[in-house]
Scaffold this active site. Structure first.
Site, short mmCIF file in Angstrom:
data_model
loop_
_atom_site.label_atom_id
_atom_site.label_comp_id
_atom_site.label_asym_id
_atom_site.label_seq_id
_atom_site.Cartn_x
_atom_site.Cartn_y
_atom_site.Cartn_z
N TYR A 62 5.95 -4.80 -8.78
CA TYR A 62 6.93 -4.59 -8.17
C TYR A 62 7.90 -6.30 -8.91
O TYR A 62 7.40 -6.81 -9.39
CB TYR A 62 5.12 -6.20 -7.22
N ASP B 67 5.18 -17.26 0.10
CA ASP B 67 5.48 -16.75 1.48
C ASP B 67 6.06 -17.82 2.50
O ASP B 67 6.53 -19.08 2.20
CB ASP B 67 4.41 -16.34 2.51
N GLU C 99 -0.08 -2.40 1.47
CA GLU C 99 -0.06 -3.88 0.91
C GLU C 99 -0.94 -4.66 2.43
O GLU C 99 -0.56 -4.92 3.26
CB GLU C 99 0.72 -4.89 0.40
#
Lengths: 275, 413
Positions: free
Chosen positions: A178, A63, A52
């Site tokens: 994911y 994040d 990734e």
């Protein structure tokens, strides 16, 4: 999608070997373009099965501090979308097999603009996309045009994705799913292995896609434990933290930077290789 | 039947008040661009808000609080000296600075906290720039006994000390944000990170008419009390609707609240005033997303943004911490493109001059945010006839800005 992508092939071949994939995240251009290229080149041999590559963004809302700082280092070093795509194209000349998934936020793609970005991504040899802030409700914007060009669009499922929501998440997802192991941001608290396994089992009842699990994975022990129930394990914050810790006082790369990341990847992939 | 259908479709196109569509779009703008973790919650919120909207008890509870807690309706005041000084349009101020907590922000916070309680949420978070929204959130959380955490850029914590003290006194936990340029945008990023982490028990009170659907529409609805009151008050004062509306725009909540009830009244000219900072020509020296930005996706919606050619968000600049945001509510972006509302910039200097003029002429110290709207009024009003009824939203009072203003004017406090 009828044809088999690099991502499909990788997961199929690993499954045949009876082991899970190590999916590694780094930010393109962190801490600078040249060092980042060297890290990228070294990842497959160090044990990364899928890469990734983060497209740095000024406002990475999903994040944690480690990837925020990584994104900022890359941007401060002059990284932009064109350079990120060129980086993939160069890598692809030397490595025809390891899948690359570009991961990031929608805005830099939207202003590129999106159609041209998808064309250029295909040309560069990108295999899939993870765009954190484009939900299934906006599939017509990016997911479907990406799929039409043969790119996998990989979606995140989370602990809040209940059985009612899951079909929406799975509908146009391809390559792999994911699974975000926690409600939270990247690099946060470690996931609780048993509950992750039961969540993945629930998801696997609804899809044939491989499921990779990530968020908060930092140690080989966690990789080994999570891999028992998942087709892949994603590590990101730990790698960009290794980059940060290898930098000199002025934040520049040192001779330790590339080996610091690659050694950590070797170490994290070890539990998967011994299966 | 076919004709009826066609007529309905035409009528839809002829209203500016029909948005958003069921996916939260105002034309190109708006939408729901959030991480998957938040999606189920955003959909719940939309359902809960639609139910509340249809519930007379919800409206009754709000009406009670407006009247007895925040002191509505706020007056519509004829600024006589200013009118004479400028020599044109008849100028009215909508006095939303007289609300409890000192700005229009309380209108939205009362609505959202009632909704949070209906949804059974037990913890409140919010972002704040100048601190006006943070104070309003901390206030309603004190009143309803709910724990509250406010995210505020560390730069803003420094420059808005009085509001920081108010929030703390009200019992809020203040989290200074040290990422990015440490201002409103970064506070919003951090609030979103908190929300993703604590999604099950936490309600996020967004302060402006931006963010993922349904926030822009919901905040607009809660703020529309401003425009609805103006309609009634102007009918009472002048026997007709106003001709001109002016409001400042950061995210644009006070402006959409004033504008929305008038969007379909063709004769009403509407102006939104953005923060021109050091000037629109100064790179990264202003916060005028629409006048000096381009469409992009940030904080859950597509809208005009200050950004570079690579799609990286710029910080922007304004003397006013409340306008210092690189985006704007999506409905404004749509109203700009459709031409219904005219958006213009006012610089730091023009806003400071307008603030002083208003203070001396009317004995009202406006906040730096509405001082931008007033700066445009001082240019516009002299060009209009004396029977032109102009309403400016005086959306906040200037107490919080005394230190900033004093510094710029060289006054010692």
């Amino acid at each position: 999608m009828t044809h088999s992508t690099r991502i499909d092939k990788t997961f199929a071949s690993l499954k045949a070997k009876g082991r899970s994939a190590l999916v590694t995240f780094i930010t393109a251009g962190d801490p600078d373009l040249e060092t980042s290229k060297k890290i990228l080149d070294g990842l497959p041999a160090a044990g990364a099965d899928v890469i990734e590559l983060g497209m740095p963004f000024s406002d990475p809302m999903a994040d944690g501090p480690a990837i925020q700082a990584s994104s900022l280092r890359a941007l401060n070093a002059g990284q932009c979308m064109k350079k990120t795509l060129a980086m993939v194209a160069e890598f692809r000349k030397r490595n025809p097999d390891t899948p690359i998934v570009l991961m990031g936020y929608y805005n830099p793609i939207y202003v590129y603009p999106a159609g041209k970005f998808l064309d250029d991504a295909v040309k560069a040899g990108v295999d899939g996309l993870i765009v954190v802030d484009v939900p299934p409700e906006a599939d017509d914007e990016l997911c479907l045009p990406a799929r039409d060009r043969g790119l996998n669009f990989i979606r995140l499922a989370t602990p809040t994705t209940d059985d009612k929501r899951l079909p929406a998440v799975l509908t146009n997802t391809s390559g792999f799913l994911y699974y975000v192991s926690i409600t939270g941001i990247t690099g946060a608290a470690a996931p609780e292995v048993n509950s992750v396994h039961s969540q993945i089992a629930r998801i696997k009842k609804a899809t044939k896609l491989p499921v990779a699990v990530g968020f908060g994975v930092k140690t080989p022990e966690q990789v080994g434990a999570l891999a028992k129930g998942a087709d892949g394990v994603v590590v990101g914050s730990a790698l960009v933290t290794a980059i940060k810790e290898s930098l000199d006082a002025d934040g520049r790369a040192t001779g330790k930077t590339v080996p610091a990341v690659l050694d950590l990847v070797k170490c994290l992939s070890a539990p998967l290789r011994t299966v | 039947m076919a004709t009826t259908k066609k007529k309905t479709a035409e009528k839809k196109l002829n209203t500016y008040r029909g948005g958003p569509d069921d996916r939260g779009h105002f034309g190109l703008y708006g939408g729901r661009f959030v991480a998957e973790t938040l999606m189920p919650l955003i959909l719940d919120l939309e359902r809960a808000y639609n139910e509340a909207k249809a519930d007379p008890e919800f409206h009754a509870a709000m009406a009670y609080l407006h009247k007895h807690y925040s002191g509505r309706p706020s007056p519509l005041y004829h600024a006589e000296r200013l009118t004479n000084e400028l020599g044109g349009a008849k100028i009215y101020f909508k006095r939303d600075e007289l609300n409890h907590t000192g700005s229009h922000k309380i209108n939205n916070c009362l609505g959202q906290i009632l909704l949070a309680r209906r949804m059974g949420k037990t913890r409140i978070i919010a972002e704040t720039g100048a601190g006006q929204h943070g104070v309003a959130v901390a206030t309603v959380c004190a009143k309803f006994d709910m724990p509250c955490e406010i995210y505020m850029g560390a730069t803003d914590v420094e420059r808005q000390a009085p509001n920081v003290a108010r929030m703390k006194l009200l019992g809020a936990k203040l989290n200074p944000v040290t990422s990015g340029a440490m201002t409103l945008k970064d506070a919003m990023n951090e609030a979103l990170r908190d929300w993703v982490t604590n999604v099950r028990d936490t309600y996020y009170i967004i302060g402006t008419a931006a963010g993922p659907h349904p926030y822009p529409a919901m905040v607009r609805d809660f703020q529309s009390i401003i425009g609805n009151e103006v309609r009634e008050q102007m009918m009472e004062a002048e026997g007709r609707l106003p001709d001109t509306l002016v409001a400042c725009i950061g995210g644009g909540s006070n402006a959409i609240g004033l504008f929305h009830p008038f969007l379909d009244d063709e004769g009403v000219k509407i102006y939104g005033v953005e923060a021109g900072g050091h000037g629109i020509d100064v790179p990264n020296g202003h916060a005028a997303s629409m006048t000096g930005g381009s469409p992009g996706v940030l904080h859950g919606n597509r809208t005009y943004l200050l950004q570079n050619e690579d799609g990286q968000i710029l910080e922007g600049h304004s003397i006013s911490a409340g306008l210092d945001y690189p985006g704007v509510g999506p409905e404004h972006s749509w109203l700009k493109d459709s031409g219904r509302v005219t958006y213009v910039p006012a610089t730091d200097k023009e806003a400071l001059a307008a603030l002083q003029l208003c203070t001396r002429m009317e004995g009202i110290i406006p906040a730096l945010e509405p001082a931008h709207a007033l700066a445009w009024v001082t240019k516009l009003a002299p060009t209009l006839p004396k029977d032109n009824l102009l309403v400016m939203n005086l959306c906040g009072r200037g107490d919080k800005d005394l230190f900033t203003v004093a510094k710029h004017l060289g006054l010692k406090i």
